[in-house]
Motif scaffolding. Sequence first.
Motif, PDB file in Angstrom:
ATOM      1  N   SER A   1      32.883  64.887  25.581  1.00 30.17           N
ATOM      2  CA  SER A   1      33.770  64.179  26.496  1.00 30.17           C
ATOM      3  C   SER A   1      34.364  65.143  27.520  1.00 30.17           C
ATOM      4  N   GLY A   2      34.749  66.336  27.070  1.00 25.83           N
ATOM      5  CA  GLY A   2      35.277  67.327  27.998  1.00 25.83           C
ATOM      6  C   GLY A   2      34.253  67.769  29.018  1.00 25.83           C
ATOM      7  N   ILE A   3      33.029  67.990  28.572  1.00 28.16           N
ATOM      8  CA  ILE A   3      31.954  68.404  29.481  1.00 28.16           C
ATOM      9  C   ILE A   3      31.665  67.313  30.501  1.00 28.16           C
ATOM     10  N   CYS A   4      31.607  66.056  30.040  1.00 31.20           N
ATOM     11  CA  CYS A   4      31.389  64.937  30.963  1.00 31.20           C
ATOM     12  C   CYS A   4      32.492  64.882  32.020  1.00 31.20           C
ATOM     13  N   SER A   5      33.733  65.069  31.590  1.00 31.78           N
ATOM     14  CA  SER A   5      34.852  65.020  32.527  1.00 31.78           C
ATOM     15  C   SER A   5      34.744  66.127  33.569  1.00 31.78           C
ATOM     16  N   ALA A   6      34.340  67.322  33.133  1.00 34.32           N
ATOM     17  CA  ALA A   6      34.201  68.436  34.069  1.00 34.32           C
ATOM     18  C   ALA A   6      33.118  68.154  35.099  1.00 34.32           C
ATOM     19  N   LEU A   7      31.990  67.600  34.654  1.00 34.38           N
ATOM     20  CA  LEU A   7      30.904  67.287  35.587  1.00 34.38           C
ATOM     21  C   LEU A   7      31.306  66.157  36.531  1.00 34.38           C
ATOM     22  N   VAL A   8      32.023  65.180  36.013  1.00 36.88           N
ATOM     23  CA  VAL A   8      32.517  64.103  36.877  1.00 36.88           C
ATOM     24  C   VAL A   8      33.484  64.667  37.910  1.00 36.88           C
ATOM     25  N   GLY A   9      34.276  65.660  37.519  1.00 32.65           N
ATOM     26  CA  GLY A   9      35.189  66.289  38.462  1.00 32.65           C
ATOM     27  C   GLY A   9      34.464  66.886  39.655  1.00 32.65           C
ATOM     28  N   VAL A  10      33.306  67.480  39.406  1.00 30.95           N
ATOM     29  CA  VAL A  10      32.493  68.031  40.499  1.00 30.95           C
ATOM     30  C   VAL A  10      32.035  66.908  41.428  1.00 30.95           C
ATOM     31  N   LEU A  11      31.550  65.813  40.853  1.00 29.65           N
ATOM     32  CA  LEU A  11      31.068  64.692  41.664  1.00 29.65           C
ATOM     33  C   LEU A  11      32.204  64.011  42.416  1.00 29.65           C
ATOM     34  N   VAL A  12      33.366  63.880  41.768  1.00 33.62           N
ATOM     35  CA  VAL A  12      34.519  63.271  42.437  1.00 33.62           C
ATOM     36  C   VAL A  12      34.967  64.137  43.613  1.00 33.62           C
ATOM     37  N   ALA A  13      34.912  65.459  43.444  1.00 34.16           N
ATOM     38  CA  ALA A  13      35.259  66.362  44.543  1.00 34.16           C
ATOM     39  C   ALA A  13      34.321  66.156  45.725  1.00 34.16           C
ATOM     40  N   GLY A  14      33.037  65.944  45.439  1.00 34.48           N
ATOM     41  CA  GLY A  14      32.087  65.681  46.515  1.00 34.48           C
ATOM     42  C   GLY A  14      32.298  64.324  47.154  1.00 34.48           C
ATOM     43  N   PHE A  15      32.601  63.311  46.339  1.00 32.72           N
ATOM     44  CA  PHE A  15      32.805  61.969  46.872  1.00 32.72           C
ATOM     45  C   PHE A  15      34.057  61.906  47.744  1.00 32.72           C
ATOM     46  N   SER A  16      35.120  62.557  47.309  1.00 40.97           N
ATOM     47  CA  SER A  16      36.376  62.524  48.062  1.00 40.97           C
ATOM     48  C   SER A  16      36.350  63.469  49.254  1.00 40.97           C
ATOM     49  N   GLY A  17      35.563  64.542  49.160  1.00 41.84           N
ATOM     50  CA  GLY A  17      35.518  65.529  50.235  1.00 41.84           C
ATOM     51  C   GLY A  17      36.620  66.549  50.155  1.00 41.84           C
ATOM     52  N   SER A  18      37.677  66.261  49.390  1.00 40.55           N
ATOM     53  CA  SER A  18      38.792  67.182  49.207  1.00 40.55           C
ATOM     54  C   SER A  18      39.359  66.978  47.810  1.00 40.55           C
ATOM     55  N   VAL A  19      40.206  67.905  47.407  1.00 39.29           N
ATOM     56  CA  VAL A  19      40.752  67.869  46.055  1.00 39.29           C
ATOM     57  C   VAL A  19      42.270  67.923  46.120  1.00 39.29           C
ATOM     58  N   ASP A  20      42.927  67.079  45.327  1.00 42.56           N
ATOM     59  CA  ASP A  20      44.380  67.159  45.180  1.00 42.56           C
ATOM     60  C   ASP A  20      44.735  66.888  43.724  1.00 42.56           C
ATOM     61  N   SER A  21      45.998  66.977  43.396  1.00 40.01           N
ATOM     62  CA  SER A  21      46.435  66.890  42.006  1.00 40.01           C
ATOM     63  C   SER A  21      46.234  65.511  41.384  1.00 40.01           C
ATOM     64  N   GLY A  22      46.082  64.479  42.198  1.00 43.16           N
ATOM     65  CA  GLY A  22      45.925  63.126  41.661  1.00 43.16           C
ATOM     66  C   GLY A  22      44.517  62.598  41.701  1.00 43.16           C
ATOM     67  N   ILE A  23      43.542  63.462  41.962  1.00 44.09           N
ATOM     68  CA  ILE A  23      42.172  62.995  42.158  1.00 44.09           C
ATOM     69  C   ILE A  23      41.567  62.414  40.873  1.00 44.09           C
ATOM     70  N   GLY A  24      42.059  62.853  39.723  1.00 39.92           N
ATOM     71  CA  GLY A  24      41.480  62.365  38.470  1.00 39.92           C
ATOM     72  C   GLY A  24      42.211  61.208  37.830  1.00 39.92           C
ATOM     73  N   ASP A  25      43.371  60.869  38.355  1.00 39.73           N
ATOM     74  CA  ASP A  25      44.197  59.827  37.724  1.00 39.73           C
ATOM     75  C   ASP A  25      43.507  58.469  37.601  1.00 39.73           C
TER      76      ASP A  25
END
Length: 336
Positions: free
Chosen positions: A237-261
């Motif tokens: 589950s942790g590994i999946c979340s980390a990989l999703v974080g990479v994809l979410v960063a690409g989808f959003s184009g930027s990163v902030d503290s609430g990107i994973g909420d």
Amino acid sequence: MSAAQAERDYTVEARPFWRTLVDPQARIPVLQLTALVVVFAYGAINLGFWNWNSVQQILVLASLAGLASAGQTLLILMGGFDLSISGFIVSSALVVSVLKDKWGVSFAVAILIGVVAAGILGALSGQICHRYQIQPLIVTLAMGTIALGLIQVQTEGSFSGTSPDWLISLASPRTDTFGINIPPLVVIWAVVAVLMGLFLHRTIAGRRVMATGANPRAAEYSLISTRRVWTLAFAFSGICSALVGVLVAGFSGSVDSGIGDPYLFQSVVAVIVGGTVFGGPGDYSRTVIGALFLTVVNVVVVGEGATQADQNIIYGLAILAAVTVYGRERRLRDRI
């Protein structure tokens, strides 16, 4: 008429009406599929979902929610839960967008660092929960907070960063996959869905996960190390979340503290609304349907001008409806 035949006839006549409705749901999530078609049709008629561009957007959003739900599905099948998802998503996104340059490492090394760290913290969560019989809600929330704290120390309090162009292109709904007009993120999700199905239903490890959720004591008597299953499942589950974080960063184009909420709540709603219950039964195919339904509902209510509060009310009602239907269904341990 024999006594056995009379007893069977009485059982059929006494069969409650709710059981007649629930039984098909144990095989196919008919209600969810019907609701998905109805909501999509409403959006298509009133909001113009018929065009392929809109469908691509919906599929990409559903892919992110579905991928974030992959680890959560395994944990809920085991009777666990993961609140560290949002923390790991933000941490991983910051590693590949901010700390990569600060540390002077390649993108591949940055992903590896984020994935390994999330896997270790996830495995530690599983160990602590199983060994000391502590609620996963508490432990995983702490682990997500620890991950964010570690990253905040490295970034010196900064929670903003930008993603590389190729990652933005990878997560974009407008990008083709090998010349086919399907976003790469959707293809990745489809592959993950197939692999998750094979894992749960065609491998020994998948059967151990199901057995651990169905009846931990019986699983131990069958020489299954439930502690190892919990440790590996939380690490996954942790590994999946980390990989999703990479994809979410690409989808959003930027990163902030609430990107994973958003993905913490969506990962839970997609699994439960899809029909997977704590301790089983369920599988990832139901999570796929749940993620699609959740995404279409989101797009429709936002298109109709709903606020975040309205969305939360709808999420809550959807969860209550799912629990009402599946709460009366026998758990796996009662079927074995």
